[in-house]
Design a protein around this motif. Structure first.
Motif, PDB file in Angstrom:
ATOM      1  N   ALA A   8       0.831  -1.205   0.000  1.00  0.00           N
ATOM      2  CA  ALA A   8       0.000   0.000   0.000  1.00  0.00           C
ATOM      3  C   ALA A   8       0.863   1.251   0.000  1.00  0.00           C
ATOM      4  CB  ALA A   8      -0.933  -0.005   1.213  1.00  0.00           C
ATOM      5  N   GLN A   9       1.890   1.262   0.826  1.00  0.00           N
ATOM      6  CA  GLN A   9       2.772   2.426   0.894  1.00  0.00           C
ATOM      7  C   GLN A   9       3.495   2.657  -0.433  1.00  0.00           C
ATOM      8  OE1 GLN A   9       5.756   2.249   3.945  1.00  0.00           O
ATOM      9  NE2 GLN A   9       6.105   4.442   3.880  1.00  0.00           N
ATOM     10  N   ASN A  10       4.028   1.606  -1.014  1.00  0.00           N
ATOM     11  CA  ASN A  10       4.726   1.736  -2.288  1.00  0.00           C
ATOM     12  C   ASN A  10       3.785   2.178  -3.400  1.00  0.00           C
ATOM     13  OD1 ASN A  10       7.142   0.970  -1.110  1.00  0.00           O
ATOM     14  ND2 ASN A  10       6.930  -1.174  -1.709  1.00  0.00           N
ATOM     15  N   ALA A  11       2.589   1.621  -3.437  1.00  0.00           N
ATOM     16  CA  ALA A  11       1.615   2.004  -4.460  1.00  0.00           C
ATOM     17  C   ALA A  11       1.260   3.481  -4.334  1.00  0.00           C
ATOM     18  CB  ALA A  11       0.364   1.142  -4.353  1.00  0.00           C
ATOM     19  N   SER A  13       3.146   5.930  -2.864  1.00  0.00           N
ATOM     20  CA  SER A  13       4.295   6.791  -3.154  1.00  0.00           C
ATOM     21  C   SER A  13       4.642   6.800  -4.644  1.00  0.00           C
ATOM     22  CB  SER A  13       5.516   6.394  -2.322  1.00  0.00           C
ATOM     23  OG  SER A  13       5.968   5.113  -2.690  1.00  0.00           O
ATOM     24  N   GLU A  14       4.380   5.686  -5.324  1.00  0.00           N
ATOM     25  CA  GLU A  14       4.658   5.594  -6.757  1.00  0.00           C
ATOM     26  C   GLU A  14       3.449   5.988  -7.609  1.00  0.00           C
ATOM     27  OE1 GLU A  14       5.990   1.615  -7.492  1.00  0.00           O
ATOM     28  OE2 GLU A  14       7.546   1.743  -5.954  1.00  0.00           O
ATOM     29  N   ARG A  15       2.348   6.305  -6.935  1.00  0.00           N
ATOM     30  CA  ARG A  15       1.094   6.612  -7.629  1.00  0.00           C
ATOM     31  C   ARG A  15       0.767   5.517  -8.641  1.00  0.00           C
ATOM     32  NH1 ARG A  15       1.499  13.164  -8.100  1.00  0.00           N
ATOM     33  NH2 ARG A  15       1.520  13.436  -5.857  1.00  0.00           N
ATOM     34  N   ALA A  16       0.730   4.314  -8.131  1.00  0.00           N
ATOM     35  CA  ALA A  16       0.522   3.127  -8.956  1.00  0.00           C
ATOM     36  C   ALA A  16      -0.608   2.272  -8.378  1.00  0.00           C
ATOM     37  CB  ALA A  16       1.814   2.330  -9.047  1.00  0.00           C
ATOM     38  N   PRO A  17      -1.866   2.692  -8.551  1.00  0.00           N
ATOM     39  CA  PRO A  17      -2.977   1.922  -7.980  1.00  0.00           C
ATOM     40  C   PRO A  17      -3.089   0.505  -8.540  1.00  0.00           C
ATOM     41  CG  PRO A  17      -3.799   3.614  -9.459  1.00  0.00           C
ATOM     42  CD  PRO A  17      -2.330   3.860  -9.284  1.00  0.00           C
ATOM     43  N   HIS A  18      -2.535   0.276  -9.719  1.00  0.00           N
ATOM     44  CA  HIS A  18      -2.585  -1.072 -10.278  1.00  0.00           C
ATOM     45  C   HIS A  18      -1.847  -2.076  -9.400  1.00  0.00           C
ATOM     46  CE1 HIS A  18       1.302   0.369 -11.774  1.00  0.00           C
ATOM     47  NE2 HIS A  18       1.647  -0.910 -11.886  1.00  0.00           N
ATOM     48  N   ARG A  19      -0.885  -1.598  -8.613  1.00  0.00           N
ATOM     49  CA  ARG A  19      -0.169  -2.507  -7.708  1.00  0.00           C
ATOM     50  C   ARG A  19      -1.096  -3.046  -6.622  1.00  0.00           C
ATOM     51  NH1 ARG A  19       5.388  -2.447  -8.478  1.00  0.00           N
ATOM     52  NH2 ARG A  19       6.153  -0.648  -9.644  1.00  0.00           N
ATOM     53  N   ILE A  20      -2.049  -2.233  -6.205  1.00  0.00           N
ATOM     54  CA  ILE A  20      -3.015  -2.678  -5.195  1.00  0.00           C
ATOM     55  C   ILE A  20      -3.933  -3.729  -5.797  1.00  0.00           C
ATOM     56  CG2 ILE A  20      -4.965  -1.957  -3.756  1.00  0.00           C
ATOM     57  CD1 ILE A  20      -3.503   0.748  -3.429  1.00  0.00           C
ATOM     58  N   GLN A  57      -9.617 -11.622   4.280  1.00  0.00           N
ATOM     59  CA  GLN A  57     -10.836 -10.869   3.992  1.00  0.00           C
ATOM     60  C   GLN A  57     -10.676  -9.401   4.373  1.00  0.00           C
ATOM     61  OE1 GLN A  57     -14.204 -11.905   6.419  1.00  0.00           O
ATOM     62  NE2 GLN A  57     -15.670 -11.054   4.953  1.00  0.00           N
ATOM     63  N   ASN A  58     -10.162  -9.151   5.559  1.00  0.00           N
ATOM     64  CA  ASN A  58      -9.982  -7.771   6.022  1.00  0.00           C
ATOM     65  C   ASN A  58      -8.975  -7.018   5.163  1.00  0.00           C
ATOM     66  OD1 ASN A  58     -11.814  -8.222   8.083  1.00  0.00           O
ATOM     67  ND2 ASN A  58     -10.250  -8.699   9.590  1.00  0.00           N
ATOM     68  N   THR A  59      -7.915  -7.685   4.767  1.00  0.00           N
ATOM     69  CA  THR A  59      -6.894  -7.063   3.934  1.00  0.00           C
ATOM     70  C   THR A  59      -7.459  -6.744   2.559  1.00  0.00           C
ATOM     71  OG1 THR A  59      -5.162  -8.236   5.131  1.00  0.00           O
ATOM     72  CG2 THR A  59      -4.569  -7.334   2.989  1.00  0.00           C
ATOM     73  N   ALA A  60      -8.187  -7.679   1.967  1.00  0.00           N
ATOM     74  CA  ALA A  60      -8.793  -7.433   0.652  1.00  0.00           C
ATOM     75  C   ALA A  60      -9.800  -6.293   0.723  1.00  0.00           C
ATOM     76  CB  ALA A  60      -9.460  -8.704   0.136  1.00  0.00           C
ATOM     77  N   THR A  61     -10.582  -6.233   1.777  1.00  0.00           N
ATOM     78  CA  THR A  61     -11.559  -5.164   1.946  1.00  0.00           C
ATOM     79  C   THR A  61     -10.865  -3.812   2.030  1.00  0.00           C
ATOM     80  OG1 THR A  61     -13.124  -6.642   3.032  1.00  0.00           O
ATOM     81  CG2 THR A  61     -13.408  -4.286   3.425  1.00  0.00           C
ATOM     82  N   ALA A  62      -9.798  -3.734   2.805  1.00  0.00           N
ATOM     83  CA  ALA A  62      -9.046  -2.476   2.928  1.00  0.00           C
ATOM     84  C   ALA A  62      -8.438  -2.064   1.594  1.00  0.00           C
ATOM     85  CB  ALA A  62      -7.950  -2.628   3.985  1.00  0.00           C
ATOM     86  N   ALA A  63      -7.892  -3.027   0.876  1.00  0.00           N
ATOM     87  CA  ALA A  63      -7.272  -2.727  -0.417  1.00  0.00           C
ATOM     88  C   ALA A  63      -8.313  -2.233  -1.419  1.00  0.00           C
ATOM     89  CB  ALA A  63      -6.567  -3.970  -0.951  1.00  0.00           C
ATOM     90  N   LEU A  64      -9.453  -2.891  -1.465  1.00  0.00           N
ATOM     91  CA  LEU A  64     -10.494  -2.468  -2.399  1.00  0.00           C
ATOM     92  C   LEU A  64     -11.036  -1.086  -2.051  1.00  0.00           C
ATOM     93  CD1 LEU A  64     -12.365  -5.853  -2.877  1.00  0.00           C
ATOM     94  CD2 LEU A  64     -10.901  -4.674  -4.527  1.00  0.00           C
ATOM     95  N   ARG A  65     -11.132  -0.793  -0.763  1.00  0.00           N
ATOM     96  CA  ARG A  65     -11.578   0.550  -0.351  1.00  0.00           C
ATOM     97  C   ARG A  65     -10.620   1.620  -0.840  1.00  0.00           C
ATOM     98  NH1 ARG A  65     -13.396  -0.818   5.697  1.00  0.00           N
ATOM     99  NH2 ARG A  65     -15.446  -1.670   5.203  1.00  0.00           N
ATOM    100  N   LEU A  66      -9.328   1.331  -0.795  1.00  0.00           N
ATOM    101  CA  LEU A  66      -8.355   2.304  -1.310  1.00  0.00           C
ATOM    102  C   LEU A  66      -8.559   2.566  -2.801  1.00  0.00           C
ATOM    103  CD1 LEU A  66      -4.888   1.492   0.314  1.00  0.00           C
ATOM    104  CD2 LEU A  66      -6.261   3.550   0.564  1.00  0.00           C
ATOM    105  N   LEU A  67      -9.057   1.578  -3.500  1.00  0.00           N
ATOM    106  CA  LEU A  67      -9.339   1.721  -4.925  1.00  0.00           C
ATOM    107  C   LEU A  67     -10.724   2.303  -5.197  1.00  0.00           C
ATOM    108  CD1 LEU A  67      -7.846  -1.645  -6.212  1.00  0.00           C
ATOM    109  CD2 LEU A  67      -6.837   0.638  -6.394  1.00  0.00           C
ATOM    110  N   GLY A  68     -11.458   2.572  -4.134  1.00  0.00           N
ATOM    111  CA  GLY A  68     -12.805   3.128  -4.288  1.00  0.00           C
ATOM    112  C   GLY A  68     -13.862   2.081  -4.605  1.00  0.00           C
ATOM    113  N   LEU A  69     -13.570   0.831  -4.272  1.00  0.00           N
ATOM    114  CA  LEU A  69     -14.497  -0.276  -4.533  1.00  0.00           C
ATOM    115  C   LEU A  69     -14.983  -0.867  -3.224  1.00  0.00           C
ATOM    116  CD1 LEU A  69     -12.285  -2.015  -7.232  1.00  0.00           C
ATOM    117  CD2 LEU A  69     -14.261  -0.542  -7.636  1.00  0.00           C
ATOM    118  N   SER A  70     -16.057  -1.622  -3.309  1.00  0.00           N
ATOM    119  CA  SER A  70     -16.534  -2.315  -2.110  1.00  0.00           C
ATOM    120  C   SER A  70     -16.394  -3.812  -2.335  1.00  0.00           C
ATOM    121  CB  SER A  70     -17.978  -1.953  -1.816  1.00  0.00           C
ATOM    122  OG  SER A  70     -18.812  -2.313  -2.892  1.00  0.00           O
ATOM    123  N   ALA A  71     -16.166  -4.511  -1.257  1.00  0.00           N
ATOM    124  CA  ALA A  71     -15.986  -5.964  -1.311  1.00  0.00           C
ATOM    125  C   ALA A  71     -17.344  -6.642  -1.210  1.00  0.00           C
ATOM    126  CB  ALA A  71     -15.079  -6.420  -0.181  1.00  0.00           C
ATOM    127  N   ALA A  72     -17.510  -7.736  -1.930  1.00  0.00           N
ATOM    128  CA  ALA A  72     -18.739  -8.516  -1.829  1.00  0.00           C
ATOM    129  C   ALA A  72     -18.805  -9.172  -0.455  1.00  0.00           C
ATOM    130  CB  ALA A  72     -18.771  -9.581  -2.921  1.00  0.00           C
TER     131      ALA A  72
END
Length: 75
Positions: A8-11, A13-20, A57-72
């Motif tokens: 998350a930090q690298n994505a 700082s590099e402005r690379a949301p695709h890494r998430i 599950q919690n990690t995927a939910t947090a990652a998707l939220r950073l991308l502006g998405l919601s987890a099923a």
């Protein structure tokens, strides 16, 4: 799961949301592979696996939220 904070930090700082998105895909595959590789468990064995699945599950939910998405919640 342990790689999530650095990813998350690298994505960011590099402005690379695709890494998430890539991280979530790789983590989902690893989780799926774990579940497929083991026979259905009961009792203590199932209870021991549950914290790992919850963390994924919690990690995927947090990652998707950073991308502006919601987890099923159900599939």
């Amino acid at each position: 799961i342990a790689l999530w904070p650095d990813t998350a930090q690298n994505a960011a700082s590099e402005r690379a949301p695709h890494r998430i998105a890539q991280f979530v895909g790789e983590m989902a595959k690893a989780t799926r592979d774990l579940l497929k590789s083991q026979t259905p468990l009961e009792g203590e064995a199932a209870a021991a696996r549950l914290p790992i699945l919850r963390a994924a599950q919690n990690t995927a939910t947090a990652a998707l939220r950073l991308l502006g998405l919601s987890a099923a919640t159900r599939i």
